[in-house]
Design an enzyme around this catalytic site. Structure first.
Site, PDB file in Angstrom:
ATOM      1  N   HIS A 111       0.602  -1.288   0.080  1.00  0.00           N
ATOM      2  CA  HIS A 111       0.089   0.054  -0.096  1.00  0.00           C
ATOM      3  C   HIS A 111       1.070   1.218   0.031  1.00  0.00           C
ATOM      4  O   HIS A 111       2.019   1.209   0.797  1.00  0.00           O
ATOM      5  CB  HIS A 111      -1.096  -0.161   1.404  1.00  0.00           C
ATOM      6  N   HIS A 129       3.476   2.759  12.581  1.00  0.00           N
ATOM      7  CA  HIS A 129       2.366   3.845  13.149  1.00  0.00           C
ATOM      8  C   HIS A 129       2.797   4.530  14.415  1.00  0.00           C
ATOM      9  O   HIS A 129       1.840   5.300  14.911  1.00  0.00           O
ATOM     10  CB  HIS A 129       0.997   2.824  13.777  1.00  0.00           C
ATOM     11  N   ASP A 174      -0.258   4.293   0.763  1.00  0.00           N
ATOM     12  CA  ASP A 174      -0.536   5.322   1.771  1.00  0.00           C
ATOM     13  C   ASP A 174      -0.023   5.140   3.188  1.00  0.00           C
ATOM     14  O   ASP A 174       0.534   4.055   3.365  1.00  0.00           O
ATOM     15  CB  ASP A 174      -2.144   5.061   2.105  1.00  0.00           C
ATOM     16  N   ASP A 214       6.067   0.741   6.813  1.00  0.00           N
ATOM     17  CA  ASP A 214       4.811   0.407   6.611  1.00  0.00           C
ATOM     18  C   ASP A 214       4.424   1.559   5.665  1.00  0.00           C
ATOM     19  O   ASP A 214       3.872   2.484   6.029  1.00  0.00           O
ATOM     20  CB  ASP A 214       4.013   0.440   7.782  1.00  0.00           C
ATOM     21  N   GLU A 265      -5.146   1.415   2.639  1.00  0.00           N
ATOM     22  CA  GLU A 265      -5.036   0.455   3.461  1.00  0.00           C
ATOM     23  C   GLU A 265      -5.182   0.680   4.899  1.00  0.00           C
ATOM     24  O   GLU A 265      -5.733   0.303   5.683  1.00  0.00           O
ATOM     25  CB  GLU A 265      -3.613  -0.443   3.172  1.00  0.00           C
ATOM     26  N   GLU A 266      -4.644   1.924   5.262  1.00  0.00           N
ATOM     27  CA  GLU A 266      -4.419   2.354   6.514  1.00  0.00           C
ATOM     28  C   GLU A 266      -5.886   2.895   7.018  1.00  0.00           C
ATOM     29  O   GLU A 266      -5.947   3.145   8.214  1.00  0.00           O
ATOM     30  CB  GLU A 266      -3.545   3.480   6.894  1.00  0.00           C
TER      31      GLU A 266
HETATM   32  N1  BES Z   1       1.070  -3.294   7.878  1.00  0.00           N
HETATM   33  C1  BES Z   1      -0.044  -3.294   8.917  1.00  0.00           C
HETATM   34  C2  BES Z   1      -0.310  -4.657   9.620  1.00  0.00           C
HETATM   35  C3  BES Z   1       0.679  -5.201  10.244  1.00  0.00           C
HETATM   36  C4  BES Z   1       0.906  -4.665  11.468  1.00  0.00           C
HETATM   37  C5  BES Z   1       1.104  -6.140   9.863  1.00  0.00           C
HETATM   38  C6  BES Z   1       1.757  -5.154  12.324  1.00  0.00           C
HETATM   39  C7  BES Z   1       2.316  -6.730  10.651  1.00  0.00           C
HETATM   40  C8  BES Z   1       2.552  -6.261  11.880  1.00  0.00           C
HETATM   41  C9  BES Z   1      -1.078  -2.470   8.329  1.00  0.00           C
HETATM   42  O1  BES Z   1      -0.697  -1.498   7.543  1.00  0.00           O
HETATM   43  C10 BES Z   1      -2.226  -2.031   9.315  1.00  0.00           C
HETATM   44  O2  BES Z   1      -1.805  -1.343   9.983  1.00  0.00           O
HETATM   45  N2  BES Z   1      -3.480  -2.439   8.991  1.00  0.00           N
HETATM   46  C11 BES Z   1      -4.533  -1.951   9.957  1.00  0.00           C
HETATM   47  C12 BES Z   1      -5.804  -2.343   9.428  1.00  0.00           C
HETATM   48  C13 BES Z   1      -6.868  -1.675   9.938  1.00  0.00           C
HETATM   49  C14 BES Z   1      -7.022  -0.523   9.259  1.00  0.00           C
HETATM   50  C15 BES Z   1      -8.135  -2.404   9.529  1.00  0.00           C
HETATM   51  C16 BES Z   1      -4.133  -2.193  11.479  1.00  0.00           C
HETATM   52  O3  BES Z   1      -3.752  -3.453  11.504  1.00  0.00           O
HETATM   53  O4  BES Z   1      -4.458  -1.633  12.281  1.00  0.00           O
HETATM   54 MN    MN Z   2       0.897  -1.633   6.298  1.00  0.00          MN
END
Ligand code: BES
Ligand code: MN
Length: 455
Positions: free
Chosen positions: A96, A428, A98, A129, A160-161
Protein backbone atom coordinates in the site's frame (compact mmCIF):
# COMPACT_ATOMS: atom_id res chain seq x y z
CA UNK A 1 13.07 -21.26 -13.52
CA UNK A 2 15.84 -19.40 -15.26
CA UNK A 3 19.35 -20.41 -14.30
CA UNK A 4 20.39 -17.23 -12.48
CA UNK A 5 22.30 -18.16 -9.34
CA UNK A 6 21.69 -16.92 -5.84
CA UNK A 7 25.00 -15.06 -5.98
CA UNK A 8 24.06 -13.41 -9.24
CA UNK A 9 20.79 -12.14 -7.73
CA UNK A 10 22.65 -10.88 -4.67
CA UNK A 11 25.18 -9.01 -6.74
CA UNK A 12 22.46 -7.49 -8.92
CA UNK A 13 20.66 -6.23 -5.80
CA UNK A 14 23.97 -4.78 -4.56
CA UNK A 15 24.45 -3.08 -7.91
CA UNK A 16 20.96 -1.53 -7.82
CA UNK A 17 21.02 -0.82 -4.09
CA UNK A 18 21.35 2.96 -4.31
CA UNK A 19 18.41 3.16 -6.69
CA UNK A 20 16.26 1.10 -4.32
CA UNK A 21 17.08 3.32 -1.34
CA UNK A 22 16.54 6.41 -3.51
CA UNK A 23 13.08 5.17 -4.54
CA UNK A 24 12.13 4.56 -0.91
CA UNK A 25 13.43 7.98 0.14
CA UNK A 26 11.43 9.75 -2.56
CA UNK A 27 8.36 7.79 -1.54
CA UNK A 28 8.73 8.89 2.11
CA UNK A 29 8.97 12.53 0.99
CA UNK A 30 5.52 12.35 -0.62
CA UNK A 31 3.82 12.22 2.80
CA UNK A 32 0.95 10.07 1.52
CA UNK A 33 -1.15 10.25 4.69
CA UNK A 34 -4.52 8.74 3.77
CA UNK A 35 -6.09 9.99 7.02
CA UNK A 36 -5.67 13.51 5.59
CA UNK A 37 -8.04 12.62 2.77
CA UNK A 38 -8.01 9.48 0.65
CA UNK A 39 -9.01 11.49 -2.43
CA UNK A 40 -6.50 14.32 -1.85
CA UNK A 41 -3.95 15.51 -4.37
CA UNK A 42 -1.12 14.21 -2.19
CA UNK A 43 -2.57 10.69 -2.60
CA UNK A 44 -2.89 11.04 -6.37
CA UNK A 45 0.75 12.23 -6.57
CA UNK A 46 1.90 9.29 -4.47
CA UNK A 47 0.03 6.85 -6.73
CA UNK A 48 1.47 8.50 -9.84
CA UNK A 49 4.98 8.30 -8.45
CA UNK A 50 4.63 4.58 -7.76
CA UNK A 51 3.03 3.96 -11.17
CA UNK A 52 5.85 5.82 -12.93
CA UNK A 53 8.60 3.94 -11.06
CA UNK A 54 7.00 0.63 -12.04
CA UNK A 55 6.66 1.71 -15.65
CA UNK A 56 10.43 2.14 -15.60
CA UNK A 57 10.59 -1.55 -14.65
CA UNK A 58 8.54 -2.68 -17.59
CA UNK A 59 5.23 -2.91 -15.75
CA UNK A 60 2.38 -1.37 -17.70
CA UNK A 61 0.69 0.56 -14.88
CA UNK A 62 -2.11 3.03 -14.51
CA UNK A 63 -3.61 4.99 -11.65
CA UNK A 64 -7.31 4.28 -11.20
CA UNK A 65 -9.53 6.10 -8.77
CA UNK A 66 -11.81 3.62 -7.03
CA UNK A 67 -15.47 4.14 -6.21
CA UNK A 68 -16.78 3.79 -2.66
CA UNK A 69 -19.74 1.54 -1.91
CA UNK A 70 -21.92 4.68 -1.68
CA UNK A 71 -20.88 5.79 -5.18
CA UNK A 72 -18.51 8.61 -4.13
CA UNK A 73 -14.94 8.76 -5.51
CA UNK A 74 -12.44 6.69 -3.53
CA UNK A 75 -8.72 5.92 -3.40
CA UNK A 76 -6.03 6.29 -6.04
CA UNK A 77 -4.97 2.72 -6.75
CA UNK A 78 -2.03 1.62 -8.87
CA UNK A 79 -2.74 -1.41 -11.04
CA UNK A 80 -0.76 -2.93 -13.86
CA UNK A 81 0.91 -5.96 -15.32
CA UNK A 82 3.96 -7.25 -17.09
CA UNK A 83 3.10 -10.35 -19.06
CA UNK A 84 6.15 -12.33 -20.17
CA UNK A 85 4.62 -15.67 -21.20
CA UNK A 86 0.99 -16.71 -21.30
CA UNK A 87 1.87 -20.17 -19.99
CA UNK A 88 3.93 -18.94 -17.03
CA UNK A 89 2.36 -18.50 -13.60
CA UNK A 90 1.10 -15.06 -12.63
CA UNK A 91 2.20 -13.38 -9.42
CA UNK A 92 0.24 -10.49 -7.92
CA UNK A 93 2.43 -8.09 -5.96
CA UNK A 94 0.65 -6.11 -3.27
CA UNK A 95 1.74 -3.18 -1.14
CA UNK A 96 0.00 0.00 0.00
CA UNK A 97 1.25 3.47 -0.85
CA UNK A 98 -0.68 5.28 1.89
CA UNK A 99 0.94 5.89 5.26
CA UNK A 100 -0.11 6.64 8.83
CA UNK A 101 -0.35 10.25 10.04
CA UNK A 102 2.28 12.08 12.11
CA UNK A 103 0.27 13.67 14.91
CA UNK A 104 3.34 15.17 16.63
CA UNK A 105 6.59 15.62 14.70
CA UNK A 106 8.33 16.95 17.82
CA UNK A 107 8.62 13.44 19.26
CA UNK A 108 10.55 12.28 16.19
CA UNK A 109 14.34 12.29 16.30
CA UNK A 110 14.44 13.02 12.55
CA UNK A 111 12.14 14.82 10.10
CA UNK A 112 9.25 12.35 9.57
CA UNK A 113 9.00 12.98 5.82
CA UNK A 114 12.72 13.20 5.10
CA UNK A 115 14.28 9.76 4.80
CA UNK A 116 17.28 9.71 7.14
CA UNK A 117 19.76 6.86 7.49
CA UNK A 118 21.27 6.18 10.91
CA UNK A 119 23.02 3.00 12.06
CA UNK A 120 21.84 1.01 9.03
CA UNK A 121 18.18 1.95 9.49
CA UNK A 122 16.26 4.35 7.27
CA UNK A 123 13.89 6.53 9.32
CA UNK A 124 10.71 8.18 8.07
CA UNK A 125 6.93 7.80 8.13
CA UNK A 126 6.06 4.91 5.86
CA UNK A 127 9.72 3.84 5.53
CA UNK A 128 8.62 0.37 6.61
CA UNK A 129 4.78 0.41 6.51
CA UNK A 130 4.51 0.16 3.60
CA UNK A 131 7.12 2.01 1.58
CA UNK A 132 9.29 -0.99 2.39
CA UNK A 133 6.80 -3.23 0.60
CA UNK A 134 6.97 -1.04 -2.50
CA UNK A 135 10.79 -1.09 -2.34
CA UNK A 136 10.82 -4.90 -2.07
CA UNK A 137 8.61 -5.35 -5.13
CA UNK A 138 10.37 -2.72 -7.22
CA UNK A 139 13.80 -3.96 -6.13
CA UNK A 140 13.08 -7.57 -7.02
CA UNK A 141 11.77 -6.57 -10.47
CA UNK A 142 14.87 -4.44 -10.95
CA UNK A 143 17.13 -7.36 -10.01
CA UNK A 144 15.37 -9.85 -12.29
CA UNK A 145 15.23 -7.40 -15.19
CA UNK A 146 14.94 -9.24 -18.49
CA UNK A 147 15.22 -12.58 -16.69
CA UNK A 148 11.76 -12.26 -15.16
CA UNK A 149 10.18 -15.66 -15.77
CA UNK A 150 6.71 -15.07 -14.33
CA UNK A 151 3.89 -12.76 -15.28
CA UNK A 152 3.57 -9.98 -12.76
CA UNK A 153 0.48 -8.03 -11.80
CA UNK A 154 0.67 -5.20 -9.28
CA UNK A 155 -1.86 -3.66 -6.96
CA UNK A 156 -0.55 -0.81 -4.83
CA UNK A 157 -3.39 0.38 -2.67
CA UNK A 158 -4.08 3.93 -1.53
CA UNK A 159 -6.28 3.41 1.53
CA UNK A 160 -5.08 0.37 3.49
CA UNK A 161 -4.53 2.38 6.64
CA UNK A 162 -8.16 3.49 6.47
CA UNK A 163 -9.47 -0.09 6.34
CA UNK A 164 -9.76 -0.33 2.51
CA UNK A 165 -13.35 1.01 2.26
CA UNK A 166 -13.57 0.78 -1.54
CA UNK A 167 -11.71 -2.50 -1.92
CA UNK A 168 -14.68 -4.78 -2.62
CA UNK A 169 -16.22 -2.60 -5.36
CA UNK A 170 -12.71 -2.20 -6.82
CA UNK A 171 -11.85 -5.90 -7.05
CA UNK A 172 -15.32 -6.62 -8.38
CA UNK A 173 -14.93 -4.01 -11.12
CA UNK A 174 -11.33 -4.99 -11.98
CA UNK A 175 -11.41 -8.72 -11.44
CA UNK A 176 -8.91 -9.51 -14.19
CA UNK A 177 -6.32 -7.19 -12.60
CA UNK A 178 -6.20 -9.53 -9.59
CA UNK A 179 -6.41 -12.93 -11.29
CA UNK A 180 -3.23 -14.74 -10.29
CA UNK A 181 -1.70 -17.97 -9.03
CA UNK A 182 0.32 -16.53 -6.17
CA UNK A 183 -0.27 -13.28 -4.26
CA UNK A 184 2.64 -11.73 -2.38
CA UNK A 185 1.43 -9.27 0.23
CA UNK A 186 4.51 -7.35 1.38
CA UNK A 187 2.87 -5.55 4.31
CA UNK A 188 4.01 -7.50 7.33
CA UNK A 189 7.45 -8.37 8.53
CA UNK A 190 10.24 -10.57 9.79
CA UNK A 191 11.09 -12.15 13.12
CA UNK A 192 13.99 -9.68 13.31
CA UNK A 193 16.17 -7.76 10.89
CA UNK A 194 18.40 -10.87 10.68
CA UNK A 195 15.77 -13.67 10.70
CA UNK A 196 13.16 -13.84 7.93
CA UNK A 197 9.57 -14.98 8.39
CA UNK A 198 6.43 -15.74 6.55
CA UNK A 199 3.43 -14.40 8.38
CA UNK A 200 1.27 -17.39 9.35
CA UNK A 201 -1.78 -15.44 10.51
CA UNK A 202 -3.20 -11.97 11.01
CA UNK A 203 -5.87 -10.98 13.49
CA UNK A 204 -9.15 -9.43 12.47
CA UNK A 205 -10.25 -6.05 13.70
CA UNK A 206 -13.53 -4.51 14.74
CA UNK A 207 -14.23 -1.08 16.16
CA UNK A 208 -17.06 0.28 18.30
CA UNK A 209 -17.86 3.63 19.89
CA UNK A 210 -19.27 3.35 23.39
CA UNK A 211 -21.20 6.16 25.06
CA UNK A 212 -21.95 6.06 28.76
CA UNK A 213 -24.71 8.40 30.04
CA UNK A 214 -25.46 8.99 33.70
CA UNK A 215 -27.09 12.45 33.96
CA UNK A 216 -29.44 14.65 31.93
CA UNK A 217 -26.86 17.45 32.12
CA UNK A 218 -23.58 18.19 33.96
CA UNK A 219 -23.94 19.18 37.63
CA UNK A 220 -21.76 20.66 40.42
CA UNK A 221 -19.28 18.01 41.62
CA UNK A 222 -19.27 19.22 45.22
CA UNK A 223 -23.02 19.48 45.50
CA UNK A 224 -23.78 16.04 44.02
CA UNK A 225 -20.53 14.05 44.11
CA UNK A 226 -20.77 10.98 46.37
CA UNK A 227 -24.04 9.29 45.57
CA UNK A 228 -23.62 10.34 41.97
CA UNK A 229 -20.61 9.12 39.97
CA UNK A 230 -19.40 11.06 36.95
CA UNK A 231 -19.61 9.47 33.50
CA UNK A 232 -15.81 9.29 33.08
CA UNK A 233 -15.49 7.15 36.21
CA UNK A 234 -18.33 4.94 35.07
CA UNK A 235 -16.68 4.57 31.64
CA UNK A 236 -13.46 3.48 33.39
CA UNK A 237 -15.44 0.90 35.40
CA UNK A 238 -17.09 -0.40 32.26
CA UNK A 239 -13.72 -0.72 30.54
CA UNK A 240 -12.21 -2.60 33.47
CA UNK A 241 -15.19 -4.96 33.62
CA UNK A 242 -13.86 -6.62 30.44
CA UNK A 243 -10.86 -8.04 32.34
CA UNK A 244 -10.07 -10.71 34.92
CA UNK A 245 -7.68 -9.99 37.78
CA UNK A 246 -4.70 -11.15 35.69
CA UNK A 247 -5.70 -8.89 32.82
CA UNK A 248 -7.20 -11.63 30.60
CA UNK A 249 -10.24 -10.61 28.60
CA UNK A 250 -13.35 -12.24 30.01
CA UNK A 251 -15.90 -11.17 27.40
CA UNK A 252 -17.96 -14.26 26.53
CA UNK A 253 -18.11 -15.14 22.83
CA UNK A 254 -14.66 -13.81 21.90
CA UNK A 255 -12.79 -16.77 20.43
CA UNK A 256 -9.14 -17.73 20.85
CA UNK A 257 -7.04 -20.15 18.86
CA UNK A 258 -3.52 -21.57 18.86
CA UNK A 259 -0.76 -20.18 16.60
CA UNK A 260 -1.34 -21.32 13.03
CA UNK A 261 0.91 -24.10 11.72
CA UNK A 262 2.19 -24.76 15.26
CA UNK A 263 4.26 -22.45 17.40
CA UNK A 264 7.72 -22.36 15.83
CA UNK A 265 9.13 -20.23 18.60
CA UNK A 266 7.53 -18.27 21.40
CA UNK A 267 8.21 -14.57 21.81
CA UNK A 268 10.52 -14.09 24.74
CA UNK A 269 9.47 -11.61 27.37
CA UNK A 270 12.75 -9.67 27.47
CA UNK A 271 12.56 -9.02 23.72
CA UNK A 272 8.93 -7.99 23.90
CA UNK A 273 9.68 -5.63 26.78
CA UNK A 274 12.46 -4.00 24.78
CA UNK A 275 10.55 -3.82 21.47
CA UNK A 276 7.42 -2.31 23.04
CA UNK A 277 9.38 -0.02 25.40
CA UNK A 278 7.59 -1.49 28.43
CA UNK A 279 8.42 0.27 31.69
CA UNK A 280 10.38 -1.95 34.13
CA UNK A 281 7.63 -2.16 36.74
CA UNK A 282 4.81 -2.78 34.26
CA UNK A 283 3.73 -6.44 34.28
CA UNK A 284 2.37 -8.29 31.25
CA UNK A 285 -1.28 -9.29 31.32
CA UNK A 286 -3.07 -12.55 30.50
CA UNK A 287 -1.76 -16.10 30.35
CA UNK A 288 -0.57 -18.77 27.85
CA UNK A 289 2.23 -18.30 25.34
CA UNK A 290 3.11 -14.72 24.52
CA UNK A 291 2.82 -15.68 20.85
CA UNK A 292 -0.82 -16.72 21.27
CA UNK A 293 -1.58 -13.58 23.27
CA UNK A 294 -0.06 -11.42 20.56
CA UNK A 295 -1.23 -13.28 17.45
CA UNK A 296 -4.23 -15.52 17.93
CA UNK A 297 -6.12 -14.44 21.05
CA UNK A 298 -8.39 -11.41 21.08
CA UNK A 299 -7.36 -8.08 22.58
CA UNK A 300 -9.22 -4.84 23.21
CA UNK A 301 -7.68 -1.36 23.28
CA UNK A 302 -9.17 2.04 24.04
CA UNK A 303 -7.92 4.04 21.06
CA UNK A 304 -9.89 7.23 21.73
CA UNK A 305 -11.57 8.83 24.71
CA UNK A 306 -13.73 11.96 24.67
CA UNK A 307 -13.66 13.66 28.04
CA UNK A 308 -12.99 17.20 29.20
CA UNK A 309 -9.31 18.10 28.75
CA UNK A 310 -7.36 18.55 32.00
CA UNK A 311 -6.47 22.10 31.02
CA UNK A 312 -9.53 24.27 31.68
CA UNK A 313 -11.39 21.57 33.62
CA UNK A 314 -13.68 22.66 36.44
CA UNK A 315 -15.68 21.10 39.25
CA UNK A 316 -18.46 19.39 37.41
CA UNK A 317 -19.74 15.83 37.08
CA UNK A 318 -19.63 14.78 33.42
CA UNK A 319 -23.04 13.65 32.20
CA UNK A 320 -21.64 11.42 29.47
CA UNK A 321 -18.39 9.99 28.13
CA UNK A 322 -17.55 8.34 24.82
CA UNK A 323 -14.67 6.06 24.04
CA UNK A 324 -13.62 4.02 21.01
CA UNK A 325 -12.61 0.38 21.34
CA UNK A 326 -10.52 -1.49 18.82
CA UNK A 327 -10.96 -5.24 19.19
CA UNK A 328 -8.43 -7.56 17.56
CA UNK A 329 -10.04 -10.91 16.91
CA UNK A 330 -8.67 -14.44 16.57
CA UNK A 331 -7.72 -15.05 12.91
CA UNK A 332 -10.71 -17.28 12.20
CA UNK A 333 -13.49 -15.56 14.15
CA UNK A 334 -15.93 -13.48 12.09
CA UNK A 335 -15.45 -9.91 13.30
CA UNK A 336 -19.23 -9.23 13.14
CA UNK A 337 -19.75 -12.05 15.62
CA UNK A 338 -17.03 -10.71 17.94
CA UNK A 339 -18.44 -7.19 17.66
CA UNK A 340 -21.88 -8.40 18.73
CA UNK A 341 -20.43 -10.35 21.65
CA UNK A 342 -18.54 -7.27 22.81
CA UNK A 343 -21.56 -4.97 22.45
CA UNK A 344 -23.80 -7.39 24.33
CA UNK A 345 -21.27 -7.69 27.15
CA UNK A 346 -20.85 -3.92 27.50
CA UNK A 347 -24.59 -3.29 27.60
CA UNK A 348 -25.11 -6.03 30.15
CA UNK A 349 -22.24 -4.78 32.32
CA UNK A 350 -23.41 -1.16 32.64
CA UNK A 351 -22.31 -0.19 36.18
CA UNK A 352 -25.07 1.12 38.49
CA UNK A 353 -27.63 1.25 35.72
CA UNK A 354 -25.73 3.70 33.51
CA UNK A 355 -27.12 3.96 29.98
CA UNK A 356 -24.63 2.36 27.60
CA UNK A 357 -24.89 2.81 23.84
CA UNK A 358 -22.64 0.89 21.48
CA UNK A 359 -22.24 2.14 17.94
CA UNK A 360 -20.86 -0.56 15.62
CA UNK A 361 -18.10 0.60 13.24
CA UNK A 362 -15.85 -1.20 10.70
CA UNK A 363 -15.17 -4.92 10.64
CA UNK A 364 -12.14 -6.58 9.07
CA UNK A 365 -11.60 -10.32 8.92
CA UNK A 366 -8.37 -12.03 10.05
CA UNK A 367 -6.42 -14.52 7.97
CA UNK A 368 -4.52 -17.78 8.31
CA UNK A 369 -1.89 -19.18 5.96
CA UNK A 370 -2.12 -22.65 4.43
CA UNK A 371 1.20 -24.03 5.74
CA UNK A 372 1.19 -26.88 3.19
CA UNK A 373 0.94 -24.81 0.03
CA UNK A 374 3.72 -25.17 -2.49
CA UNK A 375 4.47 -21.47 -2.67
CA UNK A 376 5.09 -21.49 1.09
CA UNK A 377 7.90 -24.03 0.60
CA UNK A 378 9.39 -21.95 -2.24
CA UNK A 379 9.23 -18.78 -0.18
CA UNK A 380 10.93 -20.38 2.82
CA UNK A 381 13.75 -21.67 0.64
CA UNK A 382 14.19 -18.23 -0.96
CA UNK A 383 14.30 -16.58 2.46
CA UNK A 384 16.85 -19.08 3.73
CA UNK A 385 19.10 -18.40 0.73
CA UNK A 386 18.74 -14.64 1.00
CA UNK A 387 19.31 -14.29 4.74
CA UNK A 388 21.60 -17.28 5.24
CA UNK A 389 19.49 -18.50 8.18
CA UNK A 390 16.36 -20.63 8.46
CA UNK A 391 13.16 -18.58 8.55
CA UNK A 392 11.12 -18.58 11.74
CA UNK A 393 7.52 -18.10 10.77
CA UNK A 394 5.33 -15.99 13.00
CA UNK A 395 1.80 -14.73 13.36
CA UNK A 396 1.00 -11.05 13.54
CA UNK A 397 -1.40 -9.25 15.79
CA UNK A 398 -2.14 -6.57 13.18
CA UNK A 399 -4.74 -6.88 10.44
CA UNK A 400 -4.82 -6.77 6.64
CA UNK A 401 -8.54 -7.23 6.04
CA UNK A 402 -8.52 -7.20 2.26
CA UNK A 403 -6.62 -10.51 2.13
CA UNK A 404 -9.63 -12.69 3.05
CA UNK A 405 -11.77 -10.66 0.62
CA UNK A 406 -9.32 -11.35 -2.17
CA UNK A 407 -9.04 -14.99 -1.15
CA UNK A 408 -12.84 -15.31 -1.34
CA UNK A 409 -12.78 -14.13 -4.94
CA UNK A 410 -9.75 -16.23 -5.90
CA UNK A 411 -9.86 -19.28 -3.63
CA UNK A 412 -7.23 -21.13 -5.67
CA UNK A 413 -4.59 -18.37 -5.34
CA UNK A 414 -1.82 -19.04 -2.82
CA UNK A 415 -1.28 -16.04 -0.56
CA UNK A 416 2.12 -15.29 0.93
CA UNK A 417 2.39 -12.55 3.53
CA UNK A 418 5.91 -11.12 3.78
CA UNK A 419 7.13 -7.65 4.42
CA UNK A 420 9.70 -5.12 5.47
CA UNK A 421 8.93 -4.70 9.15
CA UNK A 422 10.82 -5.98 12.13
CA UNK A 423 10.10 -5.49 15.82
CA UNK A 424 12.11 -2.25 15.87
CA UNK A 425 10.19 -0.66 13.00
CA UNK A 426 7.73 1.37 15.10
CA UNK A 427 5.01 1.17 12.46
CA UNK A 428 2.21 3.64 13.25
CA UNK A 429 4.38 5.30 15.93
CA UNK A 430 7.04 7.98 16.06
CA UNK A 431 10.49 7.21 14.63
CA UNK A 432 9.31 4.58 12.17
CA UNK A 433 12.21 2.88 10.43
CA UNK A 434 13.27 0.02 8.19
CA UNK A 435 16.40 -2.10 8.56
CA UNK A 436 18.54 -1.69 5.45
CA UNK A 437 20.17 -5.06 6.16
CA UNK A 438 16.71 -6.65 6.20
CA UNK A 439 15.44 -4.74 3.17
CA UNK A 440 18.37 -5.82 1.01
CA UNK A 441 17.75 -9.48 1.87
CA UNK A 442 13.98 -9.14 1.48
CA UNK A 443 14.59 -7.90 -2.06
CA UNK A 444 16.90 -10.84 -2.78
CA UNK A 445 14.38 -13.27 -1.29
CA UNK A 446 11.50 -11.99 -3.42
CA UNK A 447 13.60 -12.09 -6.59
CA UNK A 448 14.64 -15.68 -5.78
CA UNK A 449 11.04 -16.61 -5.05
CA UNK A 450 9.76 -15.20 -8.35
CA UNK A 451 12.54 -17.04 -10.10
CA UNK A 452 11.57 -20.29 -8.38
CA UNK A 453 7.89 -19.78 -9.21
CA UNK A 454 8.82 -19.44 -12.88
CA UNK A 455 9.38 -23.19 -13.18
N1 BES B 1 1.09 -3.33 8.00
C1 BES B 1 -0.02 -3.25 8.89
C2 BES B 1 -0.47 -4.61 9.41
C3 BES B 1 0.56 -5.23 10.28
C4 BES B 1 0.82 -4.66 11.52
C5 BES B 1 1.28 -6.32 9.89
C6 BES B 1 1.79 -5.19 12.33
C7 BES B 1 2.26 -6.85 10.68
C8 BES B 1 2.52 -6.27 11.91
C9 BES B 1 -1.19 -2.58 8.19
O1 BES B 1 -0.79 -1.48 7.41
C10 BES B 1 -2.16 -2.04 9.22
O2 BES B 1 -1.76 -1.29 10.06
N2 BES B 1 -3.41 -2.45 9.14
C11 BES B 1 -4.44 -1.91 9.98
C12 BES B 1 -5.75 -2.39 9.43
C13 BES B 1 -6.95 -1.71 10.02
C14 BES B 1 -7.12 -0.31 9.45
C15 BES B 1 -8.20 -2.52 9.77
C16 BES B 1 -4.26 -2.36 11.42
O3 BES B 1 -3.82 -3.48 11.69
O4 BES B 1 -4.54 -1.54 12.30
MN1 MN C 1 0.86 -1.74 6.29
Amino acid sequence: MTDITVDEIKSRVDRHWDAIVELLSRKVALAAVSAKGITGDHMRKSAEFVAEELRGLGVDTKVVQSTNPDGTPGAYEVVGSRIVDENAPTILLYAHHDVQPVPDASVWKTEPFTATVEADRLYGRGAADDGGGIAIHAGSLLALGEDLGVNVKVFFEGEEEMGSPSFIPFITAHREAFESDVIIVADSGNWSDRIPSLTTSLRGNTTVDVTVRVLGHPVHSGQFGGPVLDANTVAAMLISSMYDDDGSLKVPGLKSQEPVGGLQRDIDEETLRRDAAILPSWRLTGSDSLASRLWTKPSVSVIGFDAHPVEGSFNVLADSATFRLSLRTAPSQRPEEAQQALAAFLKKSAPFGAVVEVKPLENGMGWAMDPDSEAVQDAQKAMQEAFGVEPINKGEGGSIPFIPELQKLFPQAQVLVTGPEDPQSNAHSPNESISLYGLRRNVVAEALLMNALAR
